[in-house]
Design an enzyme around this catalytic site. Structure first.
Site, PDB file in Angstrom:
ATOM      1  N   HIS A 252       0.856  -1.195   0.000  1.00 13.41           N
ATOM      2  CA  HIS A 252       0.000   0.000   0.000  1.00 13.41           C
ATOM      3  C   HIS A 252       0.880   1.229   0.000  1.00 13.41           C
ATOM      4  O   HIS A 252       1.946   1.229   0.618  1.00 13.41           O
ATOM      5  CB  HIS A 252      -0.913   0.015   1.234  1.00 13.41           C
ATOM      6  CG  HIS A 252      -2.061   0.940   1.080  1.00 13.41           C
ATOM      7  ND1 HIS A 252      -1.973   2.274   1.381  1.00 13.41           N
ATOM      8  CD2 HIS A 252      -3.311   0.718   0.623  1.00 13.41           C
ATOM      9  CE1 HIS A 252      -3.143   2.838   1.117  1.00 13.41           C
ATOM     10  NE2 HIS A 252      -3.971   1.926   0.651  1.00 13.41           N
ATOM     11  N   ASP A 303      -8.047  -5.349  -0.791  1.00 11.14           N
ATOM     12  CA  ASP A 303      -8.439  -6.157  -1.947  1.00 11.14           C
ATOM     13  C   ASP A 303      -8.114  -7.640  -1.777  1.00 11.14           C
ATOM     14  O   ASP A 303      -8.708  -8.480  -2.453  1.00 11.14           O
ATOM     15  CB  ASP A 303      -7.754  -5.620  -3.218  1.00 11.14           C
ATOM     16  CG  ASP A 303      -8.205  -4.204  -3.513  1.00 11.14           C
ATOM     17  OD1 ASP A 303      -9.410  -3.959  -3.411  1.00 11.14           O
ATOM     18  OD2 ASP A 303      -7.355  -3.353  -3.820  1.00 11.14           O
TER      19      ASP A 303
HETATM   20  N1  COA Z   1       4.339  -7.489  -4.677  1.00  7.54           N
HETATM   21  C1  COA Z   1       5.678  -7.555  -4.769  1.00  7.54           C
HETATM   22  N2  COA Z   1       6.481  -6.558  -4.361  1.00  7.54           N
HETATM   23  C2  COA Z   1       5.898  -5.466  -3.859  1.00  7.54           C
HETATM   24  C3  COA Z   1       4.510  -5.343  -3.726  1.00  7.54           C
HETATM   25  C4  COA Z   1       3.706  -6.404  -4.161  1.00  7.54           C
HETATM   26  N3  COA Z   1       2.399  -6.351  -4.095  1.00  7.54           N
HETATM   27  N4  COA Z   1       4.221  -4.143  -3.186  1.00  7.54           N
HETATM   28  C5  COA Z   1       5.395  -3.529  -2.975  1.00  7.54           C
HETATM   29  N5  COA Z   1       6.407  -4.325  -3.391  1.00  7.54           N
HETATM   30  C6  COA Z   1       7.827  -4.040  -3.351  1.00  7.54           C
HETATM   31  C7  COA Z   1       8.176  -2.934  -4.326  1.00  7.54           C
HETATM   32  O1  COA Z   1       8.392  -3.449  -5.621  1.00  7.54           O
HETATM   33  C8  COA Z   1       9.413  -2.360  -3.691  1.00  7.54           C
HETATM   34  O2  COA Z   1      10.485  -3.202  -4.017  1.00  7.54           O
HETATM   35  P1  COA Z   1      11.978  -2.592  -4.263  1.00  7.54           P
HETATM   36  O3  COA Z   1      12.323  -1.859  -2.997  1.00  7.54           O
HETATM   37  O4  COA Z   1      12.819  -3.784  -4.546  1.00  7.54           O
HETATM   38  O5  COA Z   1      11.828  -1.671  -5.447  1.00  7.54           O
HETATM   39  C9  COA Z   1       9.138  -2.487  -2.216  1.00  7.54           C
HETATM   40  O6  COA Z   1       8.168  -3.533  -2.093  1.00  7.54           O
HETATM   41  C10 COA Z   1       8.590  -1.259  -1.570  1.00  7.54           C
HETATM   42  O7  COA Z   1       7.463  -0.829  -2.302  1.00  7.54           O
HETATM   43  P2  COA Z   1       6.665   0.432  -1.847  1.00  7.54           P
HETATM   44  O8  COA Z   1       7.455   1.664  -2.144  1.00  7.54           O
HETATM   45  O9  COA Z   1       6.234   0.205  -0.440  1.00  7.54           O
HETATM   46  O10 COA Z   1       5.395   0.321  -2.800  1.00  7.54           O
HETATM   47  P3  COA Z   1       4.630   1.500  -3.528  1.00  7.54           P
HETATM   48  O11 COA Z   1       4.137   2.479  -2.531  1.00  7.54           O
HETATM   49  O12 COA Z   1       5.455   2.019  -4.646  1.00  7.54           O
HETATM   50  O13 COA Z   1       3.421   0.690  -4.206  1.00  7.54           O
HETATM   51  C11 COA Z   1       1.363  -0.354  -4.528  1.00  7.54           C
HETATM   52  C12 COA Z   1       2.181   0.540  -3.603  1.00  7.54           C
HETATM   53  C13 COA Z   1      -0.031  -0.506  -3.955  1.00  7.54           C
HETATM   54  C14 COA Z   1       1.281   0.320  -5.928  1.00  7.54           C
HETATM   55  C15 COA Z   1       2.083  -1.707  -4.660  1.00  7.54           C
HETATM   56  O14 COA Z   1       2.221  -2.257  -3.360  1.00  7.54           O
HETATM   57  C16 COA Z   1       1.357  -2.661  -5.581  1.00  7.54           C
HETATM   58  O15 COA Z   1       1.463  -2.547  -6.801  1.00  7.54           O
HETATM   59  N6  COA Z   1       0.592  -3.631  -5.011  1.00  7.54           N
HETATM   60  C17 COA Z   1      -0.118  -4.607  -5.812  1.00  7.54           C
HETATM   61  C18 COA Z   1      -1.401  -4.022  -6.375  1.00  7.54           C
HETATM   62  C19 COA Z   1      -2.445  -3.819  -5.315  1.00  7.54           C
HETATM   63  O16 COA Z   1      -2.717  -4.692  -4.511  1.00  7.54           O
HETATM   64  N7  COA Z   1      -3.049  -2.633  -5.356  1.00  7.54           N
HETATM   65  C20 COA Z   1      -4.101  -2.255  -4.418  1.00  7.54           C
HETATM   66  C21 COA Z   1      -3.602  -1.194  -3.495  1.00  7.54           C
HETATM   67  S1  COA Z   1      -4.758  -0.798  -2.235  1.00  7.54           S
END
Ligand code: COA
Length: 367
Positions: A252, A303
Site C-alpha cells: 500500500h 483487496d
Molecule cells: N508485490 C511484490 N512486491 C511489492 C509489492 C507487491 N504487491 N508491493 C510492494 N512491493 C515491493 C516494491 O516493488 C518495492 O520493491 P523494491 O524496494 O525492490 O523496489 C518495495 O516492495 C517497496 O514498495 P513500496 O514503495 O512500499 O510500494 P509502492 O508504494 O510504490 O506501491 C502499490 C504501492 C499498492 C502500488 C504496490 O504495493 C502494488 O502494486 N501492489 C499490488 C497491487 C495492489 O494490490 N493494489 C491495491 C492497493 S490498495
C-alpha cells in the site's frame, strides 16, 4: 508523487503509524460493526451520523431513485459484451450526466441530490449490465430492500442469508472512502476546474479501474484461481518472490505495516468460508500472507480478502471493481462537495527533464 500533502480534508483520516482509519472521526471498524452502508454514506456526505428520522428520510429518497429510464436500459443492453463492466459503468454514469445539466458552482443541495441519485442508480446500472451480458432479462430494483440486499436481488433474483448480506454491506462500508487515494484525487482535480459531479465520478471510475488501485480485487481472485489449492500456495509464492513478481492484494502506498480495513474484511472472509463450506481460498490467503509478511514485510491490503469474499458470495470476478464503485461513489461525492465549498484550481508544477530549447529547422534539414 509520493508522500506529498496537497490539501486538507475533513472527510477521512488515514493513520499509517497505528494502521487506523476514521470517517468523519469514527473508526471504520466501529462503523462496519454497528452501521449500515446507508448510514455511512449519509455520514460521509453530511458530516454526522443520521438520527432515525434523518436516516429514514435518506433511505426513502435513495430507494425512490433506484429505477433507471427505458432509454438508459436500452443503452446498457447495447454495450459491447466484450467490454469490461468497469468500462460500461463508466459510460453508464457518463450517460446519466447527459440527462441533467450540471456544473460545479451550484447550490450544495443540488449536488447532494445528484450524489444520492448516483448511490441509488449505480447498483441498478451494474446489475442490468450483468444480466444483459448473460443474456438474461434485467431484474428491476425493489424499494423494500437495503442497498446490499437489493444488489443481490437485481443480480440473482434472490437475497442470500443475513451473514452474506452483512459481509457485503461491510465491504461497501470499507470501500466507501480512503482520503486522497488515486481515484479520489483524480476526482478532486476534475472538481477543481468547476466541472460537474458526474464528470468527477466518471474520472474516479477511470482511475479506480487500474490493477494498482481498485482493479486489484479482481486480480487477486484471478491469481488465487491460478494457484488453485492451498497445497500449491507456498511453491507459487516462493517462485513469484524469486521472479520479483508483483503479488496482487499486497502493499500500500500509505500503510506500510498493515491496512486498517483488512482485519474486518478478513473476518468476513472467515464467516463466508464457514457459511459456504469452501475453505480453499482462505487456505491460500493464509499461506500467501504468512510467507509474504514474514519474508518481505509486505502486508495484504483490503483487496486481498475482498476478492475471495466476493467469489464466495457468487459474484463473477469482473463485477468486483464495479462493486467498489457502488461504495466509493459516496466518498467521491463527499470530496466533490468539500472541494467545491472552498475551491482552488489544482494545477501542480513539474520539473522538466526534456531537451533544452532549440530552433525549429526546415523539414529538408531534419535527420
Ligand atoms: N508485490 C511484490 N512486491 C511489492 C509489492 C507487491 N504487491 N508491493 C510492494 N512491493 C515491493 C516494491 O516493488 C518495492 O520493491 P523494491 O524496494 O525492490 O523496489 C518495495 O516492495 C517497496 O514498495 P513500496 O514503495 O512500499 O510500494 P509502492 O508504494 O510504490 O506501491 C502499490 C504501492 C499498492 C502500488 C504496490 O504495493 C502494488 O502494486 N501492489 C499490488 C497491487 C495492489 O494490490 N493494489 C491495491 C492497493 S490498495
Amino acid at each position: 508523487m509520493v508522500g506529498i500533502i496537497t490539501d486538507t480534508t475533513a472527510i477521512s483520516k488515514v493513520m499509517p503509524k497505528t494502521n487506523s482509519l476514521t470517517y468523519r472521526g469514527y473508526a471504520v471498524q466501529d462503523l462496519a460493526a454497528t452501521c449500515s452502508f446507508e448510514e455511512v454514506a449519509y455520514l460521509l456526505l453530511n458530516g454526522d451520523l443520521p438520527n432515525r428520522t434523518q436516516l429514514n428520510k435518506f433511505k426513502k429518497n435513495e430507494r425512490s431513485q433506484r429505477n433507471i429510464s427505458t432509454n438508459h436500459n436500452q443503452i446498457i443492453a447495447k454495450f459491447p459484451k466484450k467490454a469490461h463492466p468497469m468500462d460500461t459503468i463508466r459510460t453508464s454514469v457518463s450517460y446519466l450526466g447527459t440527462t441533467e445539466i450540471a456544473w460545479g458552482n451550484e447550490p450544495v443541495e443540488a449536488d447532494m441530490g445528484r450524489a444520492v441519485d448516483m448511490i441509488a442508480k449505480i447498483p441498478t446500472m451494474i446489475a442490468a449490465d450483468f444480466r444483459y451480458r448473460n443474456k438474461k432479462r434485467r431484474i428491476p430494483p425493489r424499494a423494500d430492500l437495503s442497498i446490499a440486499e437489493n444488489f443481490f436481488h437485481m443480480c440473482f433474483g434472490k437475497v442470500p442469508s443475513k451473514p452474506v448480506v452483512k459481509a457485503f454491506d461491510v465491504s461497501l462500508i470499507l470501500y466507501a472512502e480512503h482520503s486522497f487515494n488515486a481515484s479520489t484525487f483524480a476526482s478532486r482535480v476534475i472538481t477543481s476546474t468547476r466541472s460537474d459531479i458526474y464528470s468527477a465520478v466518471v474520472g474516479g471510475i477511470g482511475a479506480l479501474k487500474g490493477p494498482l488501485h481498485g482493479g486489484a480485487n479482481e486480480a487477486v481472485m484471478e491469481m488465487m484461481k491460478k494457484i488453485k489449492t492451498p497445497k500449491n500456495a507456498e511453491s507459487w509464492i516462493r517462485r513469484a518472490m524469486l521472479n520479483k513478481d508483483l503479488i496482487m492484494g499486497f502493499g500500500h502506498r500509505v500503510y506500510k505495516n498493515g491496512d486498517s480495513r483488512v482485519p474486518t474484511m478478513k473476518k468476513c472472509l472467515e464467516d463466508l468460508t464457514q457459511w459456504s463450506g469452501e475453505d480453499k481460498w482462505l487456505g491460500i490467503y493464509n499461506i500467501l500472507a504468512d510467507i509474504f509478511i514474514n519474508e518481505k514485510g509486505i502486508y495484504p491490503n483490503l483487496d486481498f480478502p475482498s476478492g475471495p469474499a466476493y467469489y464466495l458470495m457468487g459474484f463473477p470476478i469482473n463485477l468486483y471493481t464495479p462493486i467498489f464503485v457502488m461504495a466509493r461513489v459516496a466518498g467521491w461525492s463527499a470530496h466533490f462537495i468539500e472541494q467545491n465549498a472552498n475551491n482552488s484550481l489544482i494545477r501542480p508544477l513539474s520539473s522538466y527533464t526534456g531537451k533544452s530549447q532549440r530552433k525549429v529547422g526546415k523539414i529538408s534539414e531534419r535527420k
